[in-house]
Motif scaffolding. Structure first.
Motif, short mmCIF file in Angstrom:
data_model
loop_
_atom_site.label_atom_id
_atom_site.label_comp_id
_atom_site.label_asym_id
_atom_site.label_seq_id
_atom_site.Cartn_x
_atom_site.Cartn_y
_atom_site.Cartn_z
N ILE A 3 44.71 18.83 30.05
CA ILE A 3 44.56 19.28 28.66
C ILE A 3 43.12 19.72 28.41
CG2 ILE A 3 44.58 18.50 26.26
CD1 ILE A 3 46.93 16.68 26.98
N SER A 4 42.17 18.99 28.98
CA SER A 4 40.75 19.35 28.79
C SER A 4 40.45 20.71 29.40
CB SER A 4 39.86 18.28 29.42
OG SER A 4 40.05 17.04 28.82
N ILE B 258 39.35 23.89 27.18
CA ILE B 258 38.06 24.55 27.43
C ILE B 258 38.27 26.01 27.82
CG2 ILE B 258 36.04 24.59 28.95
CD1 ILE B 258 36.28 21.52 29.09
N SER B 259 39.27 26.25 28.68
CA SER B 259 39.55 27.62 29.11
C SER B 259 39.97 28.50 27.93
CB SER B 259 40.63 27.63 30.18
OG SER B 259 40.22 26.92 31.32
N LEU B 260 40.87 27.97 27.09
CA LEU B 260 41.30 28.73 25.92
C LEU B 260 40.13 29.02 24.99
CD1 LEU B 260 44.73 27.09 25.00
CD2 LEU B 260 44.33 29.41 25.84
N PHE B 261 39.30 28.02 24.79
CA PHE B 261 38.14 28.21 23.92
C PHE B 261 37.22 29.31 24.46
CE2 PHE B 261 33.66 27.19 23.05
CZ PHE B 261 33.66 27.31 21.66
N LEU B 262 36.94 29.23 25.78
CA LEU B 262 36.06 30.23 26.40
C LEU B 262 36.69 31.62 26.35
CD1 LEU B 262 34.74 28.24 29.49
CD2 LEU B 262 33.47 28.84 27.42
N THR C 17 36.91 37.49 21.59
CA THR C 17 36.46 37.77 20.22
C THR C 17 35.12 38.51 20.24
OG1 THR C 17 37.58 35.78 19.41
CG2 THR C 17 35.89 36.74 18.00
N ILE C 18 34.20 38.00 21.08
CA ILE C 18 32.89 38.65 21.17
C ILE C 18 33.03 40.06 21.74
CG2 ILE C 18 30.63 38.55 22.31
CD1 ILE C 18 30.90 35.46 22.19
N SER D 89 43.71 28.36 34.37
CA SER D 89 43.19 27.08 33.88
C SER D 89 44.18 25.96 34.15
CB SER D 89 42.89 27.17 32.39
OG SER D 89 44.08 27.32 31.63
N VAL D 90 45.49 26.26 34.01
CA VAL D 90 46.51 25.24 34.31
C VAL D 90 46.50 24.90 35.80
CG1 VAL D 90 48.98 24.77 34.35
CG2 VAL D 90 47.97 25.89 32.36
#
Length: 463
Positions: free
Chosen positions: A15-16, A20-24, A30-31, A182-183
């Motif tokens: 899950i971590s 983290i991968s989704l956030f990055l 977005t950027i 990431s998974v």
């Protein structure tokens, strides 16, 4: 009934990683979208201004030096080109009457498509139709004004919309690929980290059941996991040694108590049966056996008392002078065994409990004398460092087996050599020594070799 909401380490790690991968990924997308869209908007605005200038120049060129309306086929060609670029054009005179206009249905359809595209790409886009006028010809009282109508403040044509759609699609595919990676990486890393931990858990369950022999042989590149494996293996080894020691202790004390008790029982039975007379000599012998048992129990009590309630009454004293006085008290024993004692080193002032340090030294010197041969040497060396005061007692006696060095400070432990010796004690002396040294914040180490002797080194802090 309260449900068990505990989550395994493996699941938490996965899950971590995913979080983290989704956030990055979301942050990067977005950027990237923000930068690319801003740059693309600048490009579109510049291109729009360029197209505007080109259309105006084309209409002016079509008019040339004439004041008459140019050929309609030429204007229709310019108008179609303008529509392809997102502009609806018409030409008016000075009275705002239309001289020429591109097919309104074509213009309306084009502007409607642009509006639809912009609203689809930007849900909150505040666009509107914009009209700009450009004077084309005003010679001889005749005036022609070019009216450009487009969707503003900026717009995307079909090619640009396809580019934006492709860009969004690429970002979506990238996000999906990053999520899958990431998974996969999360599963891989979670297995790498949690795998050894599950092995450690399995080992601790075996330890709980009393199985100390199996060693965790897996390795890990993770420092903390490696330390955990080492600690559990050390714990298992220590518990195995302690279990072995307890069994040995039980056998030893069963043997030690059995002999005097058997003697007491047989003598008392003989007296009760009238076989022996209960005279003074026999009663004194029985009394000696009782005293022996009392001393053995007292040794155990004294050890427990020392470890549970060590109260230090510290003072400053000259360590070398203090040791020398204790050595003098052993002169008769030393003379009897023809043992020479050498005391070397400085005379540091030690801040400690004088009586308890005396107990430590007496135990060490007494053991050195017991296990030294006649006509041998005992060396006492004092050393002072920046933080510690160190003294050592070295004999050249029977020595200690390497396997037993780590056990000699255990409660009631005695080596095979001391057990066989007539001078074998109760096995509590060194345990008390260690407790006192630790209570002072120091430590004690042993260096020994069978047949060559032993050296006990005591480190005590100055402060």
């Amino acid at each position: 009934m309260k449900k068990n909401t505990q989550i395994s380490l493996k699941v938490k790690l996965i899950i971590s990683y995913i979080t983290i991968s989704l956030f990055l990924v979301i942050s990067l997308i977005t950027i990237a979208r923000y930068i690319i869209y801003n740059q693309f908007e600048d490009y579109v605005l510049k291109n729009q201004a360029k197209n505007t200038r080109q259309i105006v120049e084309q209409v002016k060129k079509a008019y040339g030096n004439s004041t008459k309306l140019p050929n309609k086929a030429l204007l229709n060609n310019i108008g179609q080109n303008a529509i392809d670029k997102g502009f609806a054009i018409r030409i008016e005179d000075k009275n705002d009457s239309i001289l020429w206009c591109m097919d309104p249905s074509l213009c309306g359809h084009m502007l409607s498509d642009i509006e639809h595209n912009m609203n689809r790409l930007y849900s909150n886009f505040s666009g509107d139709y914009v009209e700009k006028s450009y004077l084309i010809n005003s010679d001889g009282g005749n005036q022609a004004t070019l009216i450009l109508r487009y969707y503003g403040p900026f717009y995307y044509n079909n090619t640009e919309v396809e580019f934006i759609s492709m860009l969004n699609y690429t970002f979506l595919i990238g996000a999906i690929v990053a999520l899958v990676l990431s998974v996969v990486i999360g599963l891989f890393m979670a297995n790498r980290i949690s795998g050894p931990i599950y092995k450690v858990i399995d080992k601790t369950r075996k330890i709980e059941q009393g199985n100390y022999k199996d060693v965790i042989e897996i390795t890990s590149n993770t420092k903390e996991v490696k330390q955990l494996i080492h600690s559990v293996n050390s714990l298992a080894n220590t518990l195995e040694n302690q279990t072995s020691f307890k069994k040995r202790l039980a056998r030893d004390y069963a043997h030690e108590f059995r002999t005097p008790l058997a003697s007491l029982q047989s003598n008392l039975e003989a007296m009760i049966d009238g076989i022996w007379e209960a005279d003074k000599e026999r009663l004194e012998s029985l009394y000696e056996e009782i005293l022996r048992l009392t001393r053995m129990v007292g040794n155990i009590d004294s050890l427990v008392s020392v470890e549970e309630n060590i109260v230090l009454e510290k003072s400053n004293f000259d360590l070398k002078e203090f040791i020398n006085k204790i050595v003098i008290n052993f002169e008769s024993i030393l003379f009897e065994k023809k043992i020479e004692v050498q005391l070397e080193g400085p005379s540091p002032v030690l801040y400690a409990d004088k009586d308890k340090i005396g107990q430590v030294f007496i135990n060490l010197l007494s053991n050195a004398i017991k296990y030294s041969k006649e006509n041998s040497l005992i060396q006492i060396h004092i050393q002072e460092t920046k933080k510690n005061i160190i003294f050592s007692v070295k004999d050249y006696g029977i020595g200690i087996e390497k396997a037993e060095i780590n056990l000699i400070f255990e409660h009631l432990y005695r080596t095979d050599q001391s057990r066989a010796s007539a001078t074998g004690g109760s096995g509590v002396g060194l345990a008390i020594v260690k407790s006192i040294v630790l209570a002072h914040g120091g430590n004690i180490e042993v260096r020994s070799e069978v047949g060559k002797g032993s050296e006990f080194i005591v480190h005590l802090p100055k402060k």
